[in-house]
Design a protein around this motif. Sequence first.
Motif, short mmCIF file in Angstrom:
data_model
loop_
_atom_site.label_atom_id
_atom_site.label_comp_id
_atom_site.label_asym_id
_atom_site.label_seq_id
_atom_site.Cartn_x
_atom_site.Cartn_y
_atom_site.Cartn_z
N LEU A 40 0.88 -1.22 0.06
CA LEU A 40 0.00 -0.04 -0.07
C LEU A 40 0.90 1.34 0.13
O LEU A 40 0.54 2.19 -0.76
N GLN A 41 1.84 1.21 0.55
CA GLN A 41 3.10 2.21 0.89
C GLN A 41 3.23 2.60 -0.58
O GLN A 41 3.55 3.93 -1.15
N ALA A 42 3.79 1.74 -1.34
CA ALA A 42 4.42 1.77 -2.74
C ALA A 42 3.44 2.18 -3.51
O ALA A 42 3.79 3.13 -4.48
N ALA A 43 2.10 1.68 -3.47
CA ALA A 43 1.00 2.23 -4.37
C ALA A 43 0.80 3.65 -4.00
O ALA A 43 0.57 4.40 -5.08
N ALA A 44 0.90 3.97 -2.73
CA ALA A 44 0.44 5.43 -2.29
C ALA A 44 1.43 6.28 -3.01
O ALA A 44 1.22 7.46 -3.67
N ILE A 45 2.74 5.94 -3.10
CA ILE A 45 3.93 6.88 -3.87
C ILE A 45 3.58 6.84 -5.02
O ILE A 45 3.61 7.95 -5.77
N GLY A 46 3.24 5.92 -5.85
CA GLY A 46 2.73 5.80 -7.38
C GLY A 46 1.80 6.82 -7.43
O GLY A 46 1.77 7.68 -8.44
N GLY A 47 0.64 6.85 -6.60
CA GLY A 47 -0.64 7.63 -6.82
C GLY A 47 -0.08 9.02 -6.73
O GLY A 47 -0.55 9.84 -7.35
N ALA A 48 0.62 9.32 -5.51
CA ALA A 48 0.87 10.82 -5.38
C ALA A 48 1.98 11.32 -6.47
O ALA A 48 1.41 12.37 -6.83
N MET A 49 2.79 10.45 -6.94
CA MET A 49 3.52 11.02 -8.01
C MET A 49 2.89 11.08 -9.44
O MET A 49 3.00 12.20 -10.10
N ALA A 50 1.87 10.38 -9.37
CA ALA A 50 0.99 10.31 -10.45
C ALA A 50 0.07 11.79 -10.55
O ALA A 50 -0.19 12.59 -11.53
N GLY A 51 -0.53 12.04 -9.34
CA GLY A 51 -1.22 13.32 -9.12
C GLY A 51 -0.34 14.59 -9.45
O GLY A 51 -0.65 15.36 -10.00
N LEU A 52 0.73 14.53 -8.92
CA LEU A 52 1.83 15.42 -9.17
C LEU A 52 2.07 15.67 -10.69
O LEU A 52 2.12 16.77 -11.06
N ALA A 53 2.38 14.49 -11.33
CA ALA A 53 2.71 14.58 -12.81
C ALA A 53 1.33 15.50 -13.56
O ALA A 53 1.60 16.10 -14.24
N GLY A 54 0.16 15.22 -13.07
CA GLY A 54 -0.93 15.92 -13.94
C GLY A 54 -1.13 17.11 -13.57
O GLY A 54 -1.20 18.13 -14.40
N ALA A 55 -0.46 17.47 -12.27
CA ALA A 55 -0.60 19.00 -11.75
C ALA A 55 0.54 19.73 -12.40
O ALA A 55 0.27 20.98 -12.92
N ILE A 56 1.52 19.04 -12.80
CA ILE A 56 2.54 19.69 -13.45
C ILE A 56 2.28 20.18 -14.80
O ILE A 56 2.42 21.37 -15.49
N LEU A 57 1.47 19.28 -15.47
CA LEU A 57 1.14 19.59 -16.67
C LEU A 57 0.27 20.87 -16.63
O LEU A 57 0.29 21.92 -17.54
#
Lengths: 343, 358, 338
Positions: free
Chosen positions: C201-218
């Motif tokens: 779950l920790q690993a998946a959460a890191i993945g999700g947070a980074m994906a959210g960041l990626a979208g916001a960067i765009l």
Amino acid sequence: MSVHVDSAVTERWRPFAQGTGLVLASMALTGLVLLPIGINPIGAYAQILKGAFGSVNALTEDLVYATPIILTSLSVIIAFRCGLWNLGSDGQLYLGAIATVGLGFNRFGMLPPVLLPVMAVAAFAAGAAWAAVPAVLRLRFGASEVIVTIMMNFLAVTIATYLVGGPWASGITPATAPIVSAGFLPILVPGTRLNANFLVAIAAAALLSFVLRRTVFGYQLRTIGQNIDAARYAGMPVNKIRFVSFSCAGGLAGLAGFGEVAGIYHNLPNGLSPGFGYTGIVVALLARLNPLWAVIVAFALAALSVGSGGMQRAMGIPVSLVSILEAVLILLVLATRLLERRA
Amino acid sequence: MRLTKMRRWKMATKNVKRLRIALLAGTASLLATTSLWAKDVKVAYIPCGQVNDGSWSEAGYDGVKAAKDALAKSGTNVTIDYSESLSPSQAEVAARDYATKGYQTVILHCGTYADAAYNAGKDFPNTNFLIVVAPKSVKNVWTYIPAMQDISFVAGYLASKMSKSGAVGVVASFNFSNITWQAEGFRLGARYGNPKIKTFSNYINSFDDAGKAKEAAQAEIDSGADVIYSATDQASRGIYAAAETNGNLAIASYSDQSKLAPKTVLASALANIPLLVENMVTGSVSGTLVADKVYSVGMAGGIGDLAMNPDLAKTVPPDVAKEVQALMVSIKSGEIKVPALSDPGQSEKYDLAALKAK
Amino acid sequence: MTWASLLELTFWIPLLAAGVRVATPLVFASLGEAVSERAGVLNVGLEGMMALGAIVGFLVAYWTGHSWAGLLAAAMAGLAASLVFGFLTIFRGADQIVTGIVMNILLLGLASFLYASIFASAHVVAQLAAIPVFRVPWLSDLPVIGRPFFAQSPIVYAVYLLIPLFWFLLERSPWGLSVRAAGENPEAVDSAGINIWFLRLQAAAIGGAMAGLAGAILAVVQIGAYVDGMIAGRGFIALAIVVFGGWRPWRVAVAALLFGVVDAFQLRLQVSGAAIPSPFLIGLPYILTIIVVAFVAGRAGYPAAINKPYPLRHFSRRQRKPIPADRAAIHPVPQEHS
């Protein structure tokens, strides 16, 4: 004895009761996003029902929309059943559509009775060929078919866009030139868009169900999906069967493209598929990989989509609400593991 | 912060609703007095995107609303409904559904809906279908085409005069005929303004991939272009971002977008789509559309105008402003005829002398 | 510009700079996804999580006036979405690919719904101020690599910190060791006394947070606006980049850069006078990915336990029911990696 019968009856009806419960729960959850914008969710759902089943036209539209979804879900099912993921039915659908249009111009002057079957076969072949690429890369080189099929989807859309704007451009609309009228699929209900490809989809579902249950090939395919090592040990031609079934998966999706072109558009428009491939995966899951159930589930999801248009027209709610409703329902199904209990 | 904004927004919508109800009550009472000759008509609008996209779909919606106001003066009460963001197949469902419900006019404001219009038109002869950018008008289906190459030509001319680097560029969504007319019209106009100018074009294969549009604009800027024209829909936001970062100018399309990037958007090449749609809807409701006529309207017909950004208009030298005005007059009068070029790069070889030939 | 100029540095330096820009959101998404996949969690819902990050990041930045607040909120939104995803796939044993696809449907729909219902009534088109380029003193004057790598938006410099951080986290830290083991040999992790569900779950959460960041960067950093459909397949591309980069942070970053450069190259080729590129030129990034996945990365294959729910034994408070054996019949999972 009577006790036994009773419990059998409850066992039989339990999935339906659970299903109804989940549908209601997801409607309640989705309703939460409607309340802040001051819309009564019950009214919205009533409009969905009315939009989906309110008229003969609406009913036939449900079937029209279900047709490609049935075919893409069958495409997903046949690949899943032997342990492979086909996330590429969208791209295979495009290839089928491209082949259909290419032949539909009828530059070779085929006679009307020959043209339609040739178009269908070509669409199947084109989809199968497109699927054969990830199949070979997976079986021969171990490349993830998940990634390769997704990339092939992008590639297929790129090619279609190129044809629409370039060599096959119609001149003014963002669609290719139309196919000849001999290449139109017959309409089943006059005055609607319900065409013969719906029957093709139903026949494909029945055929696939038969093949999976009653043939040696189907047995081998299921064995591979359940336990590949056992299948190898039993001396089954594992790679060959997986290649054939994955190619057939592409072919079925290609038929969906054939139906959209020959039955609905009569040309290849830009943006042909609104994600039929991904809907097909969802349908395959909800149907528990059963081809006949896939027909019913596809119809239900199609009705939801068609109904959502009615809701938008009546209440001005964005259609994306239905994506949310659909997704919440499926997530609840996944969360409750309803599908994994034997009914 | 977020909560208070939400609340404020909710209150605002509530107020709008109240206002709307008051207005409705007002019109209702007005109508009651004149109801002897009042006529009720339902009109449906089906655009590609959302009616608040600040671009193509919103422009058409404004036109439908303008038609409603115009028709109200002649005693016709128009009700408008709309369906947004549909696939071509869903659009046909919507069009048929509106027709069954007795809508008098259905406006399909999206090029990919052409077949939807023709098919529905065949089955519902009592409803008028208006379709944008389609090949033909038949019976109860009318095509209207904003001939955007005219005003794009003017935009290109202005760009060439404002360019200091001697290069300008256009970023377009798809290589589809009417979008290509626009891109090539711009390039031709730039050449007309300065025969030695370099012109670039990019096709990004998307209406809304703003990130790709930004990189396409940046690619043109890196090659020396300093004025970029947008022939995309919502992706244009990326073009403005690229131009702004580099301190260059952009020219917008379809609607006035100078507010989105006040230091960057020099002008907007208006398609006057509101006016075109208004004329079509008014004509359809009052029954004055000419049978089988394709309404391809350019600047000669009042479609296509340039809206200068008030903040940047003063940076345009007065003689350039005058020349642009003169050019617009000669296009309107037909003295200059802007061709519809549908091959990317065709404008490079086009003989400028042919513009004035009959 | 002519074809000959393709041989000059004035073509290649801006191209590299463009590649870095295109790659930035992709690196964020794929670094996070690499961690998640290493733990055995394949998140096909990246596209949706990026869209959620884009709309949430944009709304918060618009309402507060602070881009960084938007980025933070987007990371939180992505994290929340990945917790839902993680709950279903890790704790309930739902199939990762199907769940990911459904998450895409949900989150893309939600993003579109939020934007339409918030800005439709208000009838405004919102725009954020662009974040200016920050030139790193001295480094940005380096020949060739100076401009592409050190005259960029500040977020690009965050990538330079994140890559070694992720490398350390994944390949040198004890936590990374357990994560990698969770993806390859979950039984070993379990018998070592580590709660494998929580770890995944920790690993998946890191993945999700980074994906959210990626979208916001765009949306927040690169464009300053939210546009429906702006993610445009980048989530799926990021999935491919992870395989392309062999699940290792440095290689993932290089793969993303390569992808960015190839994509920027086709746009620049159009400018150089190639009239309209053939579909194969536009499709070059996809073709390249297929080739790499097939012939370079393919052999290595996914972590062995990818998409295999683990029936927790040792650390459940009460005896849990194991994942039913007949699950395989319902969602068969590709078993072998040749």
